[in-house]
Design a protein around this motif. Structure first.
Motif, PDB file in Angstrom:
ATOM      1  N   ARG A 144       0.838  -1.184   0.000  1.00 51.77           N
ATOM      2  CA  ARG A 144       0.000   0.000   0.000  1.00 51.77           C
ATOM      3  C   ARG A 144       0.877   1.239   0.000  1.00 51.77           C
ATOM      4  O   ARG A 144       2.025   1.223   0.462  1.00 51.77           O
ATOM      5  N   ASP A 391      -8.152   2.551  -2.635  1.00 50.76           N
ATOM      6  CA  ASP A 391      -7.851   2.103  -1.276  1.00 50.76           C
ATOM      7  C   ASP A 391      -6.361   1.844  -1.071  1.00 50.76           C
ATOM      8  O   ASP A 391      -5.877   1.848   0.067  1.00 50.76           O
ATOM      9  N   ARG A 394      -2.979   5.441   0.892  1.00 50.12           N
ATOM     10  CA  ARG A 394      -3.426   5.925   2.191  1.00 50.12           C
ATOM     11  C   ARG A 394      -2.894   7.322   2.506  1.00 50.12           C
ATOM     12  O   ARG A 394      -3.450   8.020   3.343  1.00 50.12           O
TER      13      ARG A 394
END
Length: 450
Positions: A144, A391, A394
């Protein structure tokens, strides 16, 4: 030459650009840090390409005034007690009583710029000047994107690149010159943003003719200034309207600039957003202060009385052709009602045709692929000015500017700058609360040869 890629500590945010919008954000952060313990302070850096603070220096024409009240400064609508207010600046400069006696809500642009410099000078610990952000790289952590590596070219050495890591970035790169399609700027063809930077190139001699293209406040100010500065020069003002449109600064119309109006606009359906922009575009776009309109008209009339026309208003007209020459440009203006054309051999052509917001995706690189767009291809933006992302991303990408389609006419204007800065700061603070320990010491990595 490329930046060294290593792990490093993380800043809470990096601001790209340090004009009035990010300056207001820096003030909001400074005030938060003053009242917070060390653990809760925000660690922020701002990078500015200019060698020092400057806000449209090329248009700081002597005598021109602000079009917004001094109360819409960097802080007052958010915190009237702040010592970064315009009134605090006046007190510090020893001019508060004099300004009160002046009985005006609208300081000169030169004075307001001095106020902004005064505020920026108190925040040097945040600002890095002569620093061009050339790229923003997403940083993957366990699949991520938690952080951004901001690649910065600092100083005159093109190979001197540094990397600064941040959890959030705030993009406020301002406006860029808008010129007609196919137009080319050059030695004698300018955009009005460069006016005062380049007017000295005329070597103190009065040009024979200057042509100014545009219908808004800047075009009218440039026309007035050049006509006053060069008393033997013919100044031709070319615009498509029949006459300059007065700016609507009446009290009820001015509510479109209120902080509450941003909430109203953001929650409106698309068709209502379009309607509001159409109704109230005359508060800000292609409009001129009535006092300046009357001044230009008076000059035209008095020249008719004297029998020597030096200020020419070519209304209801457009540029049909421009032929650049070493000593100027041949401008062909077409009168729209009849199609009649007139050639204006000009020593100088100035496009006062407005500005456009910079494209925030220009710097984002691979991170931009995670930014979500609406059906018209425009970035989706939350109420607190954060870009909607997938998503996987972040880290926060905040915009100051380029949000007119979501937040309305005050997207990048001074009118709502103080409140907007506070909303962005508070959003960053809310999102900063994380169970993961984050080291917040700065680092800069100098580029190494490949």
């Amino acid at each position: 030459m490329s930046p060294t890629e290593t792990q490093g500590a993380v800043h809470d945010l990096v601001g790209i650009g340090f004009g009035p919008s990010n300056l207001a954000l820096a003030v909001a952060i400074e005030e938060h840090n003053r009242r917070s313990n060390r653990r809760n302070r925000l660690d922020a850096l701002f990078f500015e390409q200019q060698p020092s603070f400057g806000w449209h220096r090329g248009m700081l024409i002597e005598g021109t005034t602000m079009q917004v009240s001094f109360l819409k400064d960097l802080v007052t609508t958010r915190d009237p007690a702040s010592d970064f207010s315009f009134l605090s600046y006046l007190h510090d400069r020893g001019r508060l009583t004099d300004f009160i006696n002046h009985k005006t809500m609208f300081p000169t642009r030169v004075e307001y710029h001095d106020y902004l410099e005064w505020a920026a000078g108190r925040l040097d610990h945040f600002a890095h000047y002569d620093s061009e952000v050339v790229e923003v790289r997403p940083v993957l952590v366990d699949g991520r994107i938690d952080y951004f590596d901001v690649v910065v070219r600092q100083g005159d050495d093109p190979g001197r690149l540094s990397v600064y890591r941040a959890r959030d970035i705030v993009i406020a790169t301002g406006l860029r010159a808008n010129v007609p399609s196919g137009a080319e700027l050059g030695d004698r063809v300018w955009h009005n943003l460069d006016l005062l930077h380049r007017v000295e190139e005329l070597d103190g001699t009065d040009p024979g003719r200057i042509t100014v293209v545009g219908a808004g406040q800047s075009a009218a100010e440039v026309t007035e200034y050049l006509h006053r500065r060069f008393p033997r020069t013919e100044v031709c003002s070319v615009f498509a309207r029949y006459g300059h449109t007065p700016a609507d600064d009446s009290p009820f119309a001015n509510r479109i600039f209120d902080p509450q109006a941003v909430d109203d606009f953001y929650s409106s359906p698309a068709e209502v957003k379009r309607m509001l922009m159409e109704y109230h575009g005359n508060t800000n776009y292609s409009v001129v202060d009535l006092e300046l309109i009357e001044e230009l008209y008076a000059r035209v009339y008095q020249e008719k009385v004297r029998g020597r026309q030096r200020l020419r208003i070519l209304n209801a007209s457009r540029l049909a052709a421009v032929e650049s020459r070493p000593d100027g440009a041949r401008v062909t203006a077409e009168f729209l009602p009849t199609g009649e054309r007139v050639a204006l051999d000009s020593d100088l052509l100035i496009y006062a045709t407005g500005c456009l917001p910079d494209d925030p995706l220009r710097l984002l690189g691979a991170a931009g692929q995670h930014c979500l767009s609406d059906e018209d291809g425009r970035l989706r933006v939350t109420r607190d000015y954060r870009v909607h992302t997938t998503d996987e991303l972040r880290g926060g990408i905040y915009l100051q500017g380029a949000t007119e389609h979501t937040h309305g006419i005050t997207s990048s204007l001074l009118s709502n700058g103080a409140v907007r800065a506070g909303e962005i700061r508070d959003s960053i603070l809310r999102r900063r609360q994380s169970p993961e320990p984050v080291s917040r010491h700065s680092y800069a990595l100098t580029a190494e040869p490949e």
